[in-house]
Design an enzyme around this catalytic site. Structure first.
Site, PDB file in Angstrom:
ATOM      1  N   ARG A   1       0.820  -1.229   0.000  1.00 29.03           N
ATOM      2  CA  ARG A   1       0.000   0.000   0.000  1.00 29.03           C
ATOM      3  C   ARG A   1       0.847   1.269   0.000  1.00 29.03           C
ATOM      4  O   ARG A   1       0.418   2.317   0.468  1.00 29.03           O
ATOM      5  CB  ARG A   1      -0.985   0.018   1.173  1.00 29.03           C
ATOM      6  CG  ARG A   1      -1.946  -1.151   1.139  1.00 29.03           C
ATOM      7  CD  ARG A   1      -3.116  -0.993   2.056  1.00 29.03           C
ATOM      8  NE  ARG A   1      -3.976  -2.151   1.933  1.00 29.03           N
ATOM      9  CZ  ARG A   1      -3.794  -3.300   2.570  1.00 29.03           C
ATOM     10  NH1 ARG A   1      -2.771  -3.428   3.413  1.00 29.03           N
ATOM     11  NH2 ARG A   1      -4.611  -4.306   2.392  1.00 29.03           N
TER      12      ARG A   1
ATOM     13  N   GLU B   1       9.268  19.070 -25.147  1.00 31.08           N
ATOM     14  CA  GLU B   1       8.619  19.372 -23.859  1.00 31.08           C
ATOM     15  C   GLU B   1       9.196  20.689 -23.309  1.00 31.08           C
ATOM     16  O   GLU B   1       8.483  21.499 -22.725  1.00 31.08           O
ATOM     17  CB  GLU B   1       8.864  18.207 -22.900  1.00 31.08           C
ATOM     18  CG  GLU B   1       7.842  18.027 -21.800  1.00 31.08           C
ATOM     19  CD  GLU B   1       6.462  17.544 -22.270  1.00 31.08           C
ATOM     20  OE1 GLU B   1       5.472  18.166 -21.849  1.00 31.08           O
ATOM     21  OE2 GLU B   1       6.381  16.563 -23.038  1.00 31.08           O
TER      22      GLU B   1
ATOM     23  N   ARG C   1      -3.591  21.993 -13.524  1.00 29.04           N
ATOM     24  CA  ARG C   1      -2.541  21.055 -13.944  1.00 29.04           C
ATOM     25  C   ARG C   1      -2.710  20.649 -15.404  1.00 29.04           C
ATOM     26  O   ARG C   1      -1.733  20.317 -16.081  1.00 29.04           O
ATOM     27  CB  ARG C   1      -2.531  19.821 -13.023  1.00 29.04           C
ATOM     28  CG  ARG C   1      -1.380  18.886 -13.350  1.00 29.04           C
ATOM     29  CD  ARG C   1      -1.086  17.865 -12.268  1.00 29.04           C
ATOM     30  NE  ARG C   1       0.000  17.005 -12.676  1.00 29.04           N
ATOM     31  CZ  ARG C   1       0.704  16.226 -11.887  1.00 29.04           C
ATOM     32  NH1 ARG C   1       0.428  16.198 -10.588  1.00 29.04           N
ATOM     33  NH2 ARG C   1       1.680  15.476 -12.349  1.00 29.04           N
TER      34      ARG C   1
ATOM     35  N   HIS D   1      -0.899  14.042 -29.280  1.00 34.43           N
ATOM     36  CA  HIS D   1      -1.312  12.649 -29.050  1.00 34.43           C
ATOM     37  C   HIS D   1      -1.970  12.076 -30.299  1.00 34.43           C
ATOM     38  O   HIS D   1      -1.746  10.918 -30.657  1.00 34.43           O
ATOM     39  CB  HIS D   1      -2.267  12.556 -27.857  1.00 34.43           C
ATOM     40  CG  HIS D   1      -1.572  12.733 -26.535  1.00 34.43           C
ATOM     41  ND1 HIS D   1      -2.186  13.274 -25.433  1.00 34.43           N
ATOM     42  CD2 HIS D   1      -0.306  12.446 -26.154  1.00 34.43           C
ATOM     43  CE1 HIS D   1      -1.318  13.320 -24.423  1.00 34.43           C
ATOM     44  NE2 HIS D   1      -0.178  12.820 -24.839  1.00 34.43           N
TER      45      HIS D   1
HETATM   46  N1  GLY Z   1       2.666  15.370 -17.727  1.00 36.22           N
HETATM   47  C1  GLY Z   1       1.646  16.198 -17.227  1.00 36.22           C
HETATM   48  C2  GLY Z   1       1.468  16.126 -15.761  1.00 36.22           C
HETATM   49  O1  GLY Z   1       2.320  15.606 -15.060  1.00 36.22           O
HETATM   50  O2  GLY Z   1       0.466  16.581 -15.266  1.00 36.22           O
END
Ligand code: GLY
Length: 334
Positions: free
Chosen positions: A110, A174, A216, A227
């Site tokens: 866990r 990136e 995020r 993608h």
């Molecule tokens: N790769 C995008 C993130 O970690 O939210």
């Protein structure tokens, strides 16, 4: 060495960036850990010394190895060795290794602590930071996983010199993304500082929205078309190469919506060219196919979800007219 904190209230951890940071491993392993399970791949060729009893567990190469069977295999080997929850897993490799070993660490007993020694540029500025772990299913990528923050991340920029050129270039895609996520004058920075600046941007986004309830998702800037290109092209283009095209597409779409001006689109094109990355689609990808694939992205909750630049920075945008999408795709044709 540059130390970048990931400021998560109760689980703040540090990312160590610089040449030779892999040698800090023994210092970042908690005193209480008796044993260290090092997960890596045969081809990685980066050895680490955790300074206490350890064993190396190799997982197979390739995206196919990022699967449930590998997690089961790792966990069974941990159990046979007697790894306990007070011990530590250390992942040494790129995103495939840190995602898979991170998920094994999140699941075994866990949850046991994990430290990432990230060996690729893509991993150092993205995959190893922020606690997303997981594996693929035959039905799709990253469909099973957990948020499991590492206790520390070592981004050793010395090992980047050994990467195959295309793998390194994939990381640059990136890196190009961060120019538009508040990176400012990234161009002027030497590599270590540039990697640290990207890590800092990601750290602050993750600290504000650890579980991707909102902001995020802006880290996926450029990824919607990327993608789709990766799938349509059977992964002939590396992720960062597809991402570079995705960034130009996103800029063109934002301009079509009146969110940014010509100069900002030109800045996207300049950054992508400066990293020697592609800015046009490979032959043979038609608009219907790409739009269909963008709609199937697992982050598409309501129609196609785009992440677009604008006067207030990069934001989630939905409900975009199909004609504008077609024009932006046409703008990234050779
Ligand atoms: N790769 C995008 C993130 O970690 O939210």
């Amino acid at each position: 060495m540059i130390i970048v904190p990931v400021p998560l209230a109760d689980r703040c951890y540090d990312v160590y960036v610089g040449a030779g940071t892999r040698h800090e491993l023994a210092a970042v392993i908690p005193e209480s850990a008796r044993r260290v399970a090092i997960v890596t791949q045969a081809g990685i060729g980066v050895s680490v010394d955790p300074g206490r009893e350890h064993r190396v567990f190799e997982m197979p190469d390739g995206e196919d190895a990022k699967c449930m069977a590998t997690v089961e295999d790792l966990c069974r080997q941990f159990a046979r060795w007697g790894l306990t929850r007070s011990d530590v897993v250390v992942a040494v490799g790129g995103g495939i290794v840190t995602d898979t070993a991170g998920f094994a660490a999140a699941s075994y007993h866990r949850g046991v602590p994990v430290i990432h020694v990230s060996t690729t540029l893509l991993g150092q500025i993205d995959a190893a930071i922020g606690g997303k772990t997981g594996v693929n299913l035959p039905e799709g990528k990253n469909l099973v996983g957990a948020f499991w923050q590492p206790s520390a991340v070592l981004c050793d920029t010395e090992v980047l010199a050994t990467l195959p050129p295309r793998e390194y270039r994939s990381g640059l895609g990136e890196m190009a993304k961060y120019h538009f996520l508040g990176g400012g004058d990234l161009d002027s920075l030497p590599l270590d500082e540039r990697v640290a600046a990207c890590v800092g941007i990601k750290a602050s986004v993750v600290a504000g929205d650890e579980r991707e309830g909102g902001a995020r998702a802006t880290l996926n800037y450029g990824h919607t078309l990327a993608h789709a290109i990766e799938i349509a092209g059977n992964h002939d283009l590396r992720h960062g190469e597809a991402l570079a095209i995705g960034l130009i597409f996103a800029a063109e779409l934002a301009r079509g919506l009146g969110r940014i001006d010509d100069a900002r689109v030109a800045e996207h094109r300049r950054v992508v060219a400066a990293y020697d990355l592609p800015s046009t689609l490979p032959e043979g990808m038609d608009n219907d196919q790409l739009v269909d694939l963008m709609g199937r992205d697992k982050k598409a909750l309501d129609g196609i979800t785009f992440v677009l630049d604008g006067p207030d920075g990069v934001e989630i945008t939905t409900g975009v007219d199909r004609r504008l999408i077609d024009s932006a795709i046409d703008a990234v044709r050779a």
